[in-house]
Scaffold this active site. Sequence first.
Site, short mmCIF file in Angstrom:
data_model
loop_
_atom_site.label_atom_id
_atom_site.label_comp_id
_atom_site.label_asym_id
_atom_site.label_seq_id
_atom_site.Cartn_x
_atom_site.Cartn_y
_atom_site.Cartn_z
N GLN A 11 0.84 -1.22 0.00
CA GLN A 11 0.00 0.00 0.00
C GLN A 11 0.87 1.26 0.00
O GLN A 11 0.73 2.14 -0.84
CB GLN A 11 -0.88 0.05 1.25
N ALA A 59 7.17 -5.15 4.76
CA ALA A 59 7.05 -5.69 6.12
C ALA A 59 6.16 -6.91 6.09
O ALA A 59 5.39 -7.11 5.15
CB ALA A 59 6.44 -4.64 7.06
N TYR A 124 3.07 -9.32 16.02
CA TYR A 124 3.42 -8.32 14.99
C TYR A 124 4.03 -7.09 15.65
O TYR A 124 5.09 -6.61 15.23
CB TYR A 124 2.15 -7.96 14.21
N TRP A 149 -3.50 2.54 10.89
CA TRP A 149 -4.77 2.35 10.18
C TRP A 149 -4.67 2.79 8.72
O TRP A 149 -5.46 3.63 8.24
CB TRP A 149 -5.89 3.10 10.90
N1 LIG Z 1 -1.31 -1.24 7.05
C1 LIG Z 1 -1.39 -0.59 8.19
O1 LIG Z 1 -2.48 -0.31 8.72
C2 LIG Z 1 -0.13 -0.11 8.87
C3 LIG Z 1 -0.25 0.56 10.10
C4 LIG Z 1 0.90 0.99 10.73
C5 LIG Z 1 2.13 0.78 10.16
N2 LIG Z 1 2.23 0.09 8.99
C6 LIG Z 1 3.57 -0.16 8.46
O2 LIG Z 1 3.70 0.46 7.18
C7 LIG Z 1 4.57 -0.30 6.35
C8 LIG Z 1 3.91 -0.61 5.03
O3 LIG Z 1 2.67 -1.24 5.28
P1 LIG Z 1 1.59 -1.51 4.14
O4 LIG Z 1 0.27 -1.27 4.73
O5 LIG Z 1 1.99 -0.80 2.90
O6 LIG Z 1 1.80 -3.08 3.98
P2 LIG Z 1 1.42 -4.04 2.79
O7 LIG Z 1 0.44 -3.42 1.88
O8 LIG Z 1 1.13 -5.36 3.42
O9 LIG Z 1 2.80 -4.13 1.99
C9 LIG Z 1 3.91 -4.77 2.54
C10 LIG Z 1 4.80 -5.18 1.40
O10 LIG Z 1 5.91 -5.87 1.96
C11 LIG Z 1 6.21 -6.95 1.11
N3 LIG Z 1 6.90 -8.03 1.78
C12 LIG Z 1 6.44 -8.88 2.72
N4 LIG Z 1 7.36 -9.79 3.03
C13 LIG Z 1 8.44 -9.52 2.27
C14 LIG Z 1 9.72 -10.10 2.11
N5 LIG Z 1 10.09 -11.20 2.79
N6 LIG Z 1 10.59 -9.55 1.22
C15 LIG Z 1 10.23 -8.48 0.50
N7 LIG Z 1 9.03 -7.87 0.58
C16 LIG Z 1 8.15 -8.39 1.45
C17 LIG Z 1 4.87 -7.43 0.59
O11 LIG Z 1 5.08 -8.15 -0.59
P3 LIG Z 1 4.03 -9.27 -1.07
O12 LIG Z 1 2.94 -8.46 -1.72
O13 LIG Z 1 4.81 -10.10 -2.01
O14 LIG Z 1 3.57 -9.99 0.15
C18 LIG Z 1 4.14 -6.12 0.39
O15 LIG Z 1 4.31 -5.63 -0.92
C19 LIG Z 1 4.97 -1.54 7.18
O16 LIG Z 1 6.18 -1.29 7.80
C20 LIG Z 1 3.87 -1.63 8.22
O17 LIG Z 1 4.33 -2.27 9.39
C21 LIG Z 1 1.12 -0.35 8.31
#
Ligand SMILES: NC(=O)c1ccc[n+]([C@@H]2O[C@H](COP(=O)([O-])OP(=O)(O)OC[C@H]3O[C@@H](n4cnc5c(N)ncnc54)[C@H](OP(=O)(O)O)[C@@H]3O)[C@@H](O)[C@H]2O)c1
Length: 303
Positions: A11, A59, A124, A149
């Site tokens: 995302q 992540a 997590y 969120w």
């Molecule tokens: N989503 C939330 O509500 C939220 C809230 C607070 C903080 N965050 C933080 O914001 C950041 C981005 O989150 P997001 O919402 O964008 O997450 P996301 O949509 O789940 O994207 C995470 C990405 O990481 C990739 N990934 C997972 N395992 C991997 C690996 N072993 N090697 C390389 N890439 C890998 C995934 O690839 P695949 O598509 O191949 O799985 C995906 O493209 C993270 O650090 C998360 O902890 C998110």
Amino acid sequence: MKILLTGKNGQIGWELAHALAPLGEVIAFDRGGLDLAVPDQIVGAVRSVRPDVLVNAAAYTAVDLAESEPDAAHAVNAAAVAVMAEEAKRVQALLIHFSTDYVFDGMKDIPYIEEDRPNPINVYGRSKLAGEQAIRSIDGPHLILRTSWVYAARGRNFFLTIRRLLREKDEVRVVSDQMGAPTPAEALASATGTLLRQHGAANLGETRGTYHVTAAGHTSWHGFATEIARLELPDHPNPPRILAIASDQYPSPARRPGNSCLSNEKLLRCFGIELPRWEACLEAFHGRLKQSARLDGATRYRR
Ligand SMILES: NC(=O)c1ccc[n+]([C@@H]2O[C@H](COP(=O)([O-])OP(=O)(O)OC[C@H]3O[C@@H](n4cnc5c(N)ncnc54)[C@H](OP(=O)(O)O)[C@@H]3O)[C@@H](O)[C@H]2O)c1
């Protein structure tokens, strides 16, 4: 400026790939190009790209699954982050890393500030906290941006789930005792771009540290769902009911904090950056989504 970006299909990663492109050369990896679970691939990528900035948007984000896969969560959210921090420091690159409200236990009555003591209540959150701690102890130039969120037009998120349920159900039950700030990935990417544009990688490296970055204001998941329904179904004669329930009526493998609100004062004080209120972010996001759907549905004529 040479920017190495991980998680380009996530995302936030997807939005970053677009928001950072005007700042220089963005070399963006998905999991196929750089698997964070394989430390040698991290070392190889950083040493061959030699970036000025390393942005880690990848992540392990499956909060419930992490309860039964703690090693996998730790490998990506902590061990890989430590390798990234070491390698970034080695080439004196600024590491920009995203972290989460889930490092806190949610017991505080008011929004969390950066100096509050973390106390994660799920696997997590513990894995993300371990990643933060690795970055701080390696102490190269870094920014840890904690957010909450997150939603976007792609990926798995609350906005898209509620949107689908509003079409399928007469009644949607949503938790009303967890509070936080819904934050669009696009606003986070744009704030990251502004940080780099206005302050430059070197200056940001000097102001290394942890910053909270969310939309302003807060609501519950129930409040968020109600606002999504208002925007999605403005003229619906008989819209689905959105029922408020308590967390214990929606059992899930991972516990979630009751208070996920993060204070953004430090970001404003240090960098003059402030995201709009969550309602305004959602309305703007929804407007863009509707507009792009309209464009997708329109017949295109070429000369
Ligand atoms: N989503 C939330 O509500 C939220 C809230 C607070 C903080 N965050 C933080 O914001 C950041 C981005 O989150 P997001 O919402 O964008 O997450 P996301 O949509 O789940 O994207 C995470 C990405 O990481 C990739 N990934 C997972 N395992 C991997 C690996 N072993 N090697 C390389 N890439 C890998 C995934 O690839 P695949 O598509 O191949 O799985 C995906 O493209 C993270 O650090 C998360 O902890 C998110």
